[in-house]
Design a protein around this motif. Structure first.
Motif, short mmCIF file in Angstrom:
data_model
loop_
_atom_site.label_atom_id
_atom_site.label_comp_id
_atom_site.label_asym_id
_atom_site.label_seq_id
_atom_site.Cartn_x
_atom_site.Cartn_y
_atom_site.Cartn_z
N GLU A 170 60.54 2.89 53.43
CA GLU A 170 59.53 1.84 53.32
C GLU A 170 59.29 1.15 54.67
O GLU A 170 60.23 0.65 55.29
N PHE A 171 58.05 1.16 55.11
CA PHE A 171 57.61 0.37 56.25
C PHE A 171 56.70 -0.72 55.68
O PHE A 171 56.32 -0.67 54.52
N HIS A 172 56.31 -1.67 56.49
CA HIS A 172 55.38 -2.69 56.02
C HIS A 172 54.40 -3.04 57.12
O HIS A 172 54.63 -2.79 58.30
N MET A 173 53.27 -3.59 56.70
CA MET A 173 52.27 -4.08 57.64
C MET A 173 51.54 -5.26 57.02
O MET A 173 51.51 -5.40 55.79
N ALA A 174 50.98 -6.11 57.86
CA ALA A 174 50.27 -7.29 57.39
C ALA A 174 49.01 -6.88 56.64
O ALA A 174 48.40 -5.85 56.93
N PRO A 229 58.52 -12.43 53.51
CA PRO A 229 59.47 -13.46 53.08
C PRO A 229 59.55 -14.64 54.05
O PRO A 229 59.89 -15.75 53.66
N GLY A 230 59.23 -14.42 55.31
CA GLY A 230 59.29 -15.49 56.29
C GLY A 230 58.09 -16.41 56.28
O GLY A 230 58.21 -17.63 56.33
N SER A 231 56.89 -15.81 56.17
CA SER A 231 55.66 -16.60 56.28
C SER A 231 54.94 -16.81 54.96
O SER A 231 54.10 -17.69 54.85
N GLY A 232 55.23 -15.97 53.98
CA GLY A 232 54.52 -16.05 52.71
C GLY A 232 53.16 -15.37 52.73
O GLY A 232 52.45 -15.35 51.73
N LYS A 233 52.78 -14.79 53.87
CA LYS A 233 51.49 -14.10 53.98
C LYS A 233 51.56 -12.73 53.32
O LYS A 233 52.63 -12.12 53.23
#
Length: 111
Positions: A30-34, A71-75
């Protein structure tokens, strides 16, 4: 060329994490992106992996999971599930690492 994104494997994750993407010890990662929806990426595109300022390989995108949050920004962010093992270069190529996600046409991938 093969469209996709580049993602840097953080040094703190270690070479073990990078190796596990290509050695057959896992079947996905699993990777993630905005963002809330993938706009330019699609299933079948690639995630090109960078570690220690070198391009090491690529993994085919299997599916997206939307609705996640940072989890840090909630975005909102998108989880990118890739198939493993991926294709690993015999000899890594120089490629500067970065934070976040960058789009690529796969121009650094050997033909």
């Amino acid at each position: 060329m093969s469209f996709g994104i580049t993602k840097t494997i953080p040094a703190k994750a270690g070479i073990e994490t990078l190796n596990s993407l290509y050695d057959g010890s896992r079947d996905e990662f699993e990777f993630h992106m905005a963002g809330s929806e993938p706009k330019r990426l699609k299933v079948g595109d690639y995630v090109y992996t960078i570690f220690n300022d070198q391009l090491h390989g690529r993994l085919r995108i299997k599916r997206f999971i939307t609705g996640a949050t940072n989890p840090g920004s909630g975005k909102p962010r998108i989880l990118i599930i890739v198939e493993a093992p991926g294709e690993r270069l015999q000899t890594p190529l120089p490629k500067r690492g970065h934070r976040g996600t960058r789009y690529t046409d796969g121009e650094d991938w050997p033909q």
